[in-house]
Design an enzyme around this catalytic site. Structure first.
Site, PDB file in Angstrom:
ATOM      1  N   ASP A 447       0.875  -1.176   0.000  1.00 40.51           N
ATOM      2  CA  ASP A 447       0.000   0.000   0.000  1.00 40.51           C
ATOM      3  C   ASP A 447       0.912   1.226   0.000  1.00 40.51           C
ATOM      4  OD1 ASP A 447      -2.460   1.471   0.333  1.00 40.51           O
ATOM      5  OD2 ASP A 447      -1.775   1.857   2.369  1.00 40.51           O
ATOM      6  N   ASP A 646      -1.742  -1.136   6.459  1.00 41.99           N
ATOM      7  CA  ASP A 646      -1.814  -0.626   7.822  1.00 41.99           C
ATOM      8  C   ASP A 646      -2.598  -1.534   8.754  1.00 41.99           C
ATOM      9  OD1 ASP A 646      -4.443  -0.226   7.179  1.00 41.99           O
ATOM     10  OD2 ASP A 646      -4.335   1.955   7.137  1.00 41.99           O
TER      11      ASP A 646
END
Length: 762
Positions: A447, A646
């Site tokens: 990401d 995350d």
């Protein structure tokens, strides 16, 4: 009223909470001698109503039980199976377990000394022909005394083997104790019979084997002591983590500072930490500032600056400065306690490769017993004269040399060291399956925001138009943005503050959705926003437009400032790439991995970031809910994919990936959605995790190969396959030494992982 650790744990339910409210109970299991014992304990615990999952760790001699079964029922099941059990609930329980292992180590050394002294005397005297023969009255008396002396060895230092074998017999199983007890017991029975009734066998077969029984007990006990000592080093990472938390905290109560035991500190209490002290619990700084060494939790060597409002983690070291903090997590809720629990659970889990070992171990001892019976029959019916001693020696050697210990230790010992090694580097591995799978990865999907980049936009460049200064452009832009809550506005205001510029107060603030903002600053009409806003308001950008295009190509977001209808300059804001992202991605490439980035940003920005750090492929303008589809797309191409995110927004993609990495900080352990959690925000942790995975699985395979090869070669040799061609038979005492050393070799090889270092960071 403040809540203390005792208040929180008055309820009878022990252990950690598992899925759907199930508890996780850890038991210390005593009396296990081989992988066959693991199967027996697992069977016994699985039979208890309310048990959902059982994992027994032979390396640590513990059992982890998930479910709703009461602890007394679990302990009773283990005891009925012939073993000892006690719940491990507190640090004191762990210390008691460690003290018991130290006591056991000393008992084993005492057993080695007793059995070794008697065995050495018998072996030396036999080799030097000191002792009388059985044909004389004095000889029969002497050997009768030696029979009693050897019986003392079997009943004293060797008692645990016979006790274990008896318990296994009554629980309808067999283990290593069964093999040792049968081998040494048969040697003593045969020797005693020929002392009492020498006429049972021909004169040339009248040789007592008391020295073999005693020496075998000594050698196996020595192997157990060495194994126990080496095995203790595998839990070093856990001990170091537990040792991070101080015993007391300096709490402020009624305006006075007092040292209070950690267990008595409640939530919301104010605690003082001085330079050189460890932070006792998790909390938020109320007053003061310092730099904290978080290396033991995160692997990050540089101290981290902390000030008012920042979180602190229990167990970290205060390098400088004094501060007060308010406790927010105590007991098992602290980050350190959760990390210790995670590491323990991972060390107790079983990777897929261990299931093969379980299947082999379940039939290993019965198979050895069958081979021993076949050996006995073959030598009795086909062997040369004198048949009885040949039959005894070969059968006893087969029983003694077989080593289910090495098989049982091969996987858990390496797993314990590998998981502990990861924890020392700030890499928390949730289960052994993730550790094994990580070595097979072929592609890593990252990401962008917060993973490759810092996740905090900041001003990267200021360009002033003719007639304006850079400082003036930034000051006026900050004045316009004072009324905005947009993340880009925060970056502009932070940049002005960093340069010591005071943002003037704006009037008539107007947010123009999707374009920018407008306000009156110092009596002048100001606009701050994108090119479309400037175009709509008739502002001529001139050369600023070309410079803005160049900045956008480098991944920045340009925003224009106009004052009284005239272009004053531009401010470029970007989410900067982390300092070490490029180096970490280069390390991933050196491991032979394809690196892919996924982001919701514009393609131009994403590709600019990808070019900067050397990413192979980019998925841009992807919605968060669609990231998992991109993982599936890569898997459809035949890739084994890791997803790094995350741990919250990227949960679907983390779950879809073959291995999910949650990247974050020690206080936000973001563990539930990922297989591996990185305690610090660096991609180097991904590389370290993969490198540790490869080294650990390689070590497991070495151990398994050694254990399988040892048994595959040694058992036929012990049975006498070399006799027809060479006339050689294996001495039972050598067999005992080999069996003991095979376990020690496995544990020692696993401990080599403690010195493993991932490839250098450049």
């Amino acid at each position: 009223m403040q809540q203390t650790v005792e208040d929180r744990y008055e309820e009878p339910a022990a252990g950690l909470s598992g899925p759907e409210g199930a508890r996780v109970v850890r038991l210390s299991v005593g009396g296990m001698s081989c992988a066959g014992c693991v199967a027996s304990v697992e069977r016994a615990l699985n039979a208890v109503p309310g048990v959902d999952e059982v994992t027994v760790n032979f390396g640590e001699h513990t059992a982890q039980v998930k479910g709703h079964a009461p602890v007394p029922s679990l302990i009773e099941a283990v005891v009925k199976a012939g073993y000892e059990a006690a719940e491990l609930r507190t640090a004191a329980d762990e210390e008691a377990k460690e003290a018991e292992e130290q006591a056991r180590y000393k008992r084993l050394l005492r057993d080695v000394a007793i059995a070794g002294a008697i065995g050495a005397f018998l072996m030396t005297g036999d080799m030097l022909h000191w002792f009388p023969t059985l044909e004389t009255g004095a000889g029969r008396l002497f050997w009768g005394v030696m029979s009693l002396l050897t019986l003392y060895v079997l009943a004293g230092p060797g008692q645990r083997f016979f006790t274990g074998a008896w318990k296994a017999f009554w629980s309808h199983s067999a283990n290593m104790d069964t093999l040792i007890a049968l081998g040494t017991g048969s040697a003593w029975v045969y020797s005693t019979l020929i002392v009492l009734f020498p006429g049972l066998v021909p004169a040339e077969a009248r040789h007592p084997y008391f020295e073999a029984a005693a020496i075998i007990i000594a050698l196996v006990s020595l192997g157990g002591a060495l194994e126990l000592r080496a095995r203790g080093r595998t839990s070093e990472a856990i001990r170091r983590l537990i040792g991070l938390q101080p015993k007391t905290a300096r709490v402020i109560r009624d305006g006075k500072e007092q040292d209070v035991p950690i267990a008595e500190v409640g939530l919301g209490e104010t605690v003082r930490v001085r330079p050189g002290e460890k932070v006792p619990l998790d909390g938020v700084i109320l007053d003061g500032a310092s730099a904290l060494d978080e290396s033991m939790l995160t692997g990050e060597p540089l101290p981290v600056a902390k000030g008012s409002g920042d979180t602190v983690i229990g167990g970290t070291l205060n390098k400088s400065g004094t501060f007060l903090f308010r406790t927010t997590h105590i007991g098992r809720d602290t980050a350190l306690a959760r990390i210790v629990d995670m590491v323990r659970q991972a060390q107790s889990s079983k990777p897929p490769i261990a299931r093969l070992v379980d299947k082999v171990s379940a039939v290993f001892v019965p198979t050895v017993l069958i081979i021993a019976v076949i050996t006995l029959l073959v030598w009795y019916n086909l062997g040369p004269e004198p048949r009885a001693p040949f039959m005894l020696v070969t059968t006893m050697t087969v029983l003694i040399i077989a080593c289910p210990c090495a098989l049982g230790l091969a996987t858990p010992i390496s797993l314990m060291v590998g998981v502990g090694k990861g924890a020392e580097s700030g890499v928390l591995i949730r289960h052994g399956g993730a550790l094994q799978q990580a070595r097979r990865l072929t592609a890593v999907m990252l990401d962008k925001t917060g993973t490759v980049t810092a996740g905090q936009p900041r001003v990267t460049e200021i360009i002033a138009a003719p007639g304006f200064e850079e400082a003036e452009v930034l000051r006026l832009a900050a004045g316009v943005e004072r009324g905005s809550e947009h993340p880009l506005a925060e970056a502009v205001l932070a940049a002005a503050q960093d340069r010591g510029l005071e943002a003037p107060a704006g009037e008539a603030f107007e947010a123009i959705a999707g374009h920018g903002v407008a306000a009156r600053v110092e009596g002048r009409a100001a606009l701050f926003g994108n090119e479309r806003l400037m175009r709509e308001r008739g502002v001529d950008l001139g050369h600023l437009r070309e410079q803005a295009l160049a900045l956008a190509g480098r991944g920045a977001t340009p925003m224009f400032l106009a004052v009284d209808g005239r272009a004053a300059g531009l401010v470029a804001v970007a989410d900067p790439v982390k300092d070490d992202s490029k180096a970490a991605i280069a390390r991933l490439h050196r491991l032979g991995l394809k690196v892919v980035m996924v982001t919701g940003d514009r393609r131009e920005t994403a590709e600019a970031v990808a070019r900067e750090v050397g990413i192979d492929e980019v998925f841009a303008e992807v919605l968060p809910q669609d990231k998992s589809d991109k993982v599936a797309e890569l898997q459809g191409r035949g890739e084994v994919v890791a997803m790094v995110g995350d741990g919250i927004n990227d949960a679907p993609a983390l779950a879809r990936a073959d291995v999910g990495f949650a990247i974050g900080t020690g206080t936000d352990v973001a563990i539930e959605s990922a297989d591996i959690t990185l305690m610090r925000g660096s991609l180097h942790g991904v590389v370290d995790a993969i490198a540790i995975s490869r080294a650990t699985v390689r070590n497991i395979k070495q151990n398994l190969f050694g254990a399988f090869m040892y048994n595959t070669l040694s058992i036929p040799i012990a049975a006498g396959v070399l006799w027809p061609a060479t006339g050689l038979l294996l001495n039972p005492m050598i067999a005992g030494a080999a069996m003991a050393l095979s376990s020690v070799t496995v544990v020692t090889n696993a401990n080599r992982l403690r010195f493993f270092q991932p490839q250098e960071r450049v």
